[in-house]
Scaffold this active site. Structure first.
Site, PDB file in Angstrom:
ATOM      1  N   GLU A 110      11.948  -9.628   2.676  1.00  0.00           N
ATOM      2  CA  GLU A 110      11.415  -8.381   3.135  1.00  0.00           C
ATOM      3  C   GLU A 110      12.233  -7.234   2.826  1.00  0.00           C
ATOM      4  OE1 GLU A 110      10.232  -8.505   7.167  1.00  0.00           O
ATOM      5  OE2 GLU A 110      10.204  -6.230   7.469  1.00  0.00           O
ATOM      6  N   HIS A 124      12.677  -2.685   2.852  1.00  0.00           N
ATOM      7  CA  HIS A 124      12.016  -1.410   2.925  1.00  0.00           C
ATOM      8  C   HIS A 124      12.854  -0.190   2.263  1.00  0.00           C
ATOM      9  CE1 HIS A 124       9.311  -3.194   5.635  1.00  0.00           C
ATOM     10  NE2 HIS A 124      10.075  -3.989   5.927  1.00  0.00           N
ATOM     11  N   ARG A 184       5.116  11.747  -3.415  1.00  0.00           N
ATOM     12  CA  ARG A 184       5.041  12.253  -1.973  1.00  0.00           C
ATOM     13  C   ARG A 184       6.073  11.861  -1.017  1.00  0.00           C
ATOM     14  NH1 ARG A 184       1.188  14.202  -4.590  1.00  0.00           N
ATOM     15  NH2 ARG A 184      -0.804  14.137  -4.350  1.00  0.00           N
ATOM     16  N   ARG A 229      12.898   4.838  12.754  1.00  0.00           N
ATOM     17  CA  ARG A 229      11.402   5.475  12.587  1.00  0.00           C
ATOM     18  C   ARG A 229      10.810   5.144  13.808  1.00  0.00           C
ATOM     19  NH1 ARG A 229       9.307   5.183   6.730  1.00  0.00           N
ATOM     20  NH2 ARG A 229       8.090   6.864   7.666  1.00  0.00           N
ATOM     21  N   TYR A 273      11.182   8.817   0.742  1.00  0.00           N
ATOM     22  CA  TYR A 273      11.319   7.620   0.046  1.00  0.00           C
ATOM     23  C   TYR A 273      11.948   8.088  -1.341  1.00  0.00           C
ATOM     24  CZ  TYR A 273       8.001   5.803   3.394  1.00  0.00           C
ATOM     25  OH  TYR A 273       7.396   5.592   4.465  1.00  0.00           O
ATOM     26  N   ALA A 332       2.896  -0.722   4.892  1.00  0.00           N
ATOM     27  CA  ALA A 332       2.474  -0.556   6.336  1.00  0.00           C
ATOM     28  C   ALA A 332       1.924  -1.909   6.906  1.00  0.00           C
ATOM     29  CB  ALA A 332       1.515   0.358   6.657  1.00  0.00           C
ATOM     30  N   ASN A 381       8.014  -5.681  -0.458  1.00  0.00           N
ATOM     31  CA  ASN A 381       8.003  -4.374   0.380  1.00  0.00           C
ATOM     32  C   ASN A 381       6.277  -4.464   0.675  1.00  0.00           C
ATOM     33  OD1 ASN A 381       7.664  -2.018   1.848  1.00  0.00           O
ATOM     34  ND2 ASN A 381       8.988  -0.925   0.224  1.00  0.00           N
ATOM     35  N   PRO A 395       0.835  -1.199  -0.053  1.00  0.00           N
ATOM     36  CA  PRO A 395       0.277   0.118  -0.083  1.00  0.00           C
ATOM     37  C   PRO A 395       0.745   1.315  -0.044  1.00  0.00           C
ATOM     38  CG  PRO A 395      -0.104  -1.174   2.130  1.00  0.00           C
ATOM     39  CD  PRO A 395       0.664  -2.205   1.082  1.00  0.00           C
ATOM     40  N   ASN A 396       0.327   2.245  -0.799  1.00  0.00           N
ATOM     41  CA  ASN A 396       0.924   3.453  -1.091  1.00  0.00           C
ATOM     42  C   ASN A 396       2.100   3.627  -1.632  1.00  0.00           C
ATOM     43  OD1 ASN A 396      -1.274   4.983   0.537  1.00  0.00           O
ATOM     44  ND2 ASN A 396      -0.708   4.087   2.408  1.00  0.00           N
TER      45      ASN A 396
HETATM   46  O1  CA2 Z   1      10.437   2.020   4.007  1.00  0.00           O
HETATM   47  C1  CA2 Z   1       9.620   1.269   3.291  1.00  0.00           C
HETATM   48  O2  CA2 Z   1       9.848   0.941   2.184  1.00  0.00           O
HETATM   49  C2  CA2 Z   1       8.188   1.121   4.110  1.00  0.00           C
HETATM   50  O3  CA2 Z   1       8.043  -0.096   3.914  1.00  0.00           O
HETATM   51  C3  CA2 Z   1       7.193   2.149   3.411  1.00  0.00           C
HETATM   52  C4  CA2 Z   1       5.979   1.684   3.824  1.00  0.00           C
HETATM   53  C5  CA2 Z   1       5.777   2.013   5.345  1.00  0.00           C
HETATM   54  O4  CA2 Z   1       4.648   2.123   6.057  1.00  0.00           O
HETATM   55  C6  CA2 Z   1       6.980   1.019   6.152  1.00  0.00           C
HETATM   56  O5  CA2 Z   1       6.730   1.563   7.391  1.00  0.00           O
HETATM   57  C7  CA2 Z   1       8.345   1.323   5.574  1.00  0.00           C
HETATM   58  C8  CA2 Z   1       5.012   2.592   2.942  1.00  0.00           C
HETATM   59  C9  CA2 Z   1       5.069   4.178   3.443  1.00  0.00           C
HETATM   60  C10 CA2 Z   1       4.063   4.965   2.349  1.00  0.00           C
HETATM   61  O6  CA2 Z   1       4.682   5.039   0.859  1.00  0.00           O
HETATM   62  C11 CA2 Z   1       4.760   6.214   0.305  1.00  0.00           C
HETATM   63  C12 CA2 Z   1       5.789   6.261  -0.520  1.00  0.00           C
HETATM   64  C13 CA2 Z   1       5.796   7.339  -1.426  1.00  0.00           C
HETATM   65  C14 CA2 Z   1       4.993   8.396  -0.926  1.00  0.00           C
HETATM   66  C15 CA2 Z   1       4.048   8.566  -0.159  1.00  0.00           C
HETATM   67  C16 CA2 Z   1       3.984   7.075   0.630  1.00  0.00           C
END
Ligand code: CA2
Length: 134
Positions: A91, A93, A12, A100, A17, A70, A67, A4-5
């Protein structure tokens, strides 16, 4: 496989990221590993990710780089799906989840995975591929 996301990558929260969109990064990975077939799947839905893990895990792929976004921190269902398939899952990230918030420092899925790569930006995916191909 992205959860997700992560379809918002490059658009964003670029300070966390990065500003590269995933499709562009994927092209560079495919160029770097021409001998590896790299399929890609992204979903914002837990069930769709589980279906894909089953599909990829029952014979279709030699490894899964995941990945789970969340869902990493919440999903026993994804952990069960990873356990159910024999294909190794790594896995990944982009950010270092241990630097974090506390709720990101716990992974529900790590125990079912072959390994975990966290904190190398998008390069985490490449490191995971290296781990899978040995
Ligand atoms: O660091 C990572 O790759 C995460 O898996 C990213 C997830 C976060 O919930 C994990 O804790 C760590 C996703 C975050 C939201 O992703 C976005 C990416 C770009 C723009 C907005 C949100």
């Amino acid at each position: 496989m992205n959860g997700p996301n992560l379809n918002l990558l490059g658009q964003r929260e670029t300070e966390i990221y990065g500003n590269l969109d995933f499709k562009t990064y994927l092209d560079s990975l495919r160029e770097r590993y021409p001998e590896v077939r790299i399929d890609f799947f992204q979903s914002n839905m837990e069930g769709a990710l589980i279906d894909k893990i089953h599909e990829a895990g029952f014979g279709k792929c030699d490894g899964i780089v995941l990945n789970a976004g969340a869902y990493t921190h919440t999903s026993i269902a994804i952990m069960d799906a990873i356990k159910a398939v024999s294909t190794p899952v790594v896995e990944v990230h982009i950010s270092n989840i241990y630097q974090r918030e506390e709720f990101r420092q716990r992974s529900m899925i790590a125990r079912a995975c072959k390994g975990v790569v966290t904190g190398f930006g998008l390069d985490s995916y490449r490191v995971a591929i290296e781990g899978l191909i040995g």
